[in-house]
Design an enzyme around this catalytic site. Structure first.
Site, PDB file in Angstrom:
ATOM      1  N   LEU A  16       0.762  -0.841  -0.090  1.00  0.00           N
ATOM      2  CA  LEU A  16       0.253  -0.050  -0.139  1.00  0.00           C
ATOM      3  C   LEU A  16       0.712   1.242   0.048  1.00  0.00           C
ATOM      4  O   LEU A  16       0.227   2.174  -0.502  1.00  0.00           O
ATOM      5  CB  LEU A  16      -1.010  -0.114   1.124  1.00  0.00           C
ATOM      6  N   GLY A  17       2.001   1.115   0.537  1.00  0.00           N
ATOM      7  CA  GLY A  17       2.880   2.316   0.771  1.00  0.00           C
ATOM      8  C   GLY A  17       4.422   1.902   1.114  1.00  0.00           C
ATOM      9  O   GLY A  17       4.371   0.882   1.832  1.00  0.00           O
ATOM     10  N   GLY A  49       8.238   3.234   2.349  1.00  0.00           N
ATOM     11  CA  GLY A  49       9.149   4.408   2.692  1.00  0.00           C
ATOM     12  C   GLY A  49      10.746   3.834   2.956  1.00  0.00           C
ATOM     13  O   GLY A  49      10.914   2.594   2.385  1.00  0.00           O
ATOM     14  N   THR A  91      12.378   3.038   5.653  1.00  0.00           N
ATOM     15  CA  THR A  91      12.432   2.182   6.600  1.00  0.00           C
ATOM     16  C   THR A  91      11.196   1.154   7.094  1.00  0.00           C
ATOM     17  O   THR A  91      11.434   0.519   7.800  1.00  0.00           O
ATOM     18  CB  THR A  91      12.770   2.802   8.217  1.00  0.00           C
ATOM     19  N   ALA A  92      10.141   1.381   6.118  1.00  0.00           N
ATOM     20  CA  ALA A  92       8.934   0.681   6.709  1.00  0.00           C
ATOM     21  C   ALA A  92       8.039   0.537   5.392  1.00  0.00           C
ATOM     22  O   ALA A  92       8.086   1.620   4.426  1.00  0.00           O
ATOM     23  CB  ALA A  92       7.941   1.314   7.706  1.00  0.00           C
ATOM     24  N   THR A  93       7.147  -0.669   5.386  1.00  0.00           N
ATOM     25  CA  THR A  93       6.448  -0.735   4.156  1.00  0.00           C
ATOM     26  C   THR A  93       5.172  -1.242   4.801  1.00  0.00           C
ATOM     27  O   THR A  93       4.970  -1.994   5.623  1.00  0.00           O
ATOM     28  CB  THR A  93       6.950  -1.933   3.246  1.00  0.00           C
ATOM     29  N   VAL A  94       3.933  -0.488   4.265  1.00  0.00           N
ATOM     30  CA  VAL A  94       2.766  -0.954   4.525  1.00  0.00           C
ATOM     31  C   VAL A  94       2.121  -1.786   3.332  1.00  0.00           C
ATOM     32  O   VAL A  94       2.111  -1.530   2.277  1.00  0.00           O
ATOM     33  CB  VAL A  94       1.686   0.222   4.782  1.00  0.00           C
ATOM     34  N   LYS A 129       2.241  -3.160   8.981  1.00  0.00           N
ATOM     35  CA  LYS A 129       3.409  -2.118   8.529  1.00  0.00           C
ATOM     36  C   LYS A 129       4.732  -2.746   9.074  1.00  0.00           C
ATOM     37  O   LYS A 129       4.895  -3.420  10.109  1.00  0.00           O
ATOM     38  CB  LYS A 129       2.980  -1.012   9.318  1.00  0.00           C
ATOM     39  N   ASP A 163       2.076  14.680  12.864  1.00  0.00           N
ATOM     40  CA  ASP A 163       2.371  14.642  11.418  1.00  0.00           C
ATOM     41  C   ASP A 163       0.863  14.481  10.728  1.00  0.00           C
ATOM     42  O   ASP A 163       0.791  13.531   9.795  1.00  0.00           O
ATOM     43  CB  ASP A 163       3.259  13.166  10.761  1.00  0.00           C
TER      44      ASP A 163
HETATM   45  N1  ADE Z   1      -2.047   2.841   4.337  1.00  0.00           N
HETATM   46  C1  ADE Z   1      -1.343   2.982   5.331  1.00  0.00           C
HETATM   47  N2  ADE Z   1      -1.894   2.476   6.576  1.00  0.00           N
HETATM   48  C2  ADE Z   1      -3.216   1.725   5.866  1.00  0.00           C
HETATM   49  C3  ADE Z   1      -4.227   1.382   6.316  1.00  0.00           C
HETATM   50  N3  ADE Z   1      -4.373   0.783   7.684  1.00  0.00           N
HETATM   51  N4  ADE Z   1      -5.248   0.848   5.555  1.00  0.00           N
HETATM   52  C4  ADE Z   1      -5.344   1.213   4.173  1.00  0.00           C
HETATM   53  N5  ADE Z   1      -4.098   1.823   3.861  1.00  0.00           N
HETATM   54  C5  ADE Z   1      -3.108   2.184   4.354  1.00  0.00           C
END
Ligand code: ADE
Length: 357
Positions: A14-15, A17, A19-22, A37, A131
């Site tokens: 989903l995203g 960075g 140091t972390a990936t979601v 995450k 943030d």
């Molecule tokens: N992107 C980052 N955290 C998320 C989450 N908990 N649900 C959906 N998209 C996200």
């Protein structure tokens, strides 16, 4: 949790960075979807801190924390925290999908109310988010917002206070309050400034200060002038008044999240309480810098300023290598900044730049 036997499967990212990936994830037993995450275990102190904040928070307006584990994937140990999945994506995603000039004001009012409900709760238990921005406001299946990413969160001492002992600043430069840019404090009031900036982002589809040329110049403008981010022409009178209550350079004059919930821009009842004064007099720092539009913005004499951290260094740090600001509403160039003098991982390099996930 049992670290050797994950009962879940990692899905789409989903995203990501530095140091972390979601990612999306599916519970193997129930088939339930959630978000995970993850960060390399060796670099996971930030994520562990985020987990701690999450585990102390219980609000329908904040993404729920579901648990954590450690896994071994491709020969690497990963620290994972499990979070409620918000299927509407972030407000920034919605802006990108719908394009400029931003979102409908009725949606903005509703989203802003949700953000304030989350902050009102967090602030009441002494936690500042640090943030707030469109990327960190997610939309649930019911269309309501949930605040995410507690990676910069901090405890404050007393309401309105700032835990000086943590010696930390954090956040994303375009959304930073003047006192944060100057390194003076980052309390609950800085979240309120960021709410104002997020409203500008939602209305215009662009980041606040996006008309400015260069991050270094912008940081100087935020920290050391008496300017405010440009209020959108298209916002309603109520919205303009709301922005004025959030975007007061003096943090003590900003409305609190509780007070803002009564403002007609977001209130369900339309009751308004004005317990604050108009703009405060200019600060001493403000007086040292000209507000003249014609000034050479990059030539700013900061020699006479004394703060705990040299302001020039601070602005350079916040500028993150002086990357420019894009004008198209894409904040790829903006980076959350985290700086903790008391973080032992950073004893030799106490300023860490982390891209958002
Ligand atoms: N992107 C980052 N955290 C998320 C989450 N908990 N649900 C959906 N998209 C996200």
């Amino acid at each position: 949790m049992d670290s050797s036997a994950p009962k879940w499967t990692r899905g789409t990212i989903l995203g990501a960075g530095t140091t972390a990936t979601v990612s999306m994830a599916t519970d193997s037993d129930t088939g339930r979807t959630f978000a995970v995450k993850s960060s390399p275990l060796s670099e996971s102190s930030w994520l562990q801190k985020e987990r701690e904040f999450h585990s102390n928070i219980s609000s329908p307006h904040v993404i729920s924390y579901l648990g954590y584990d450690v896994t071994s994937e491709n020969g690497r140990s990963l620290y994972n925290i499990f979070l409620e999945y918000a299927d509407g994506g972030s407000i920034s995603d919605k802006i990108q999908r719908e394009g400029t000039p931003g979102l409908d004001e009725s949606d903005i009012r509703c989203y802003t109310r949700g953000i304030l409900k989350a902050l009102s709760y967090m602030h009441s238990i002494g936690i500042a988010h640090c943030d707030i921005k469109g990327k960190n406001i997610l939309i649930g299946s019911d269309g309501l917002t949930k605040i995410a990413d507690l990676g910069c969160a901090k405890r404050v001492v007393g309401v309105g206070g700032d835990d000086k002992s943590s010696s930390s600043i954090g956040g994303t430069p375009a959304f930073m309050a003047p006192e944060v840019v100057r390194g003076e404090s980052q309390g609950l009031e800085a979240d309120i400034w960021a709410v104002g900036c997020s409203v500008i982002e939602m209305v215009t589809g662009k980041l606040p200060w996006s008309e400015m040329d260069g991050l270094f110049t912008t940081m100087n403008r935020i920290g050391f002038s008496d300017n405010l981010p440009k209020f959108p022409n298209s916002i309603s009178e109520e919205g303009r008044d709301f922005l004025e209550k959030c975007l007061r350079r003096n943090p003590e004059k900003r409305w609190t999240s509780k007070e803002l919930l009564q403002h007609p821009f977001v209130s369900e009842t339309g009751v308004v309480i004005d317990s604050h004064y108009r703009r405060s007099p200019k600060s001493v720092l403000d007086l040292w810098f000209s507000d003249d539009e014609d000034e050479d913005e990059d030539v700013v004499d900061m020699n006479c300023i004394t703060t705990t951290c040299d302001p020039v260094d601070r602005i350079h740090i916040l500028s993150g290598g002086c990357r420019g600001i894009s004008n198209d509403g894409d904040d790829e160039e903006w980076i959350p900044v985290r700086s903790r003098k008391d973080d032992d991982r950073q004893s030799s390099d106490n300023h860490r730049l982390i891209t958002t996930v």
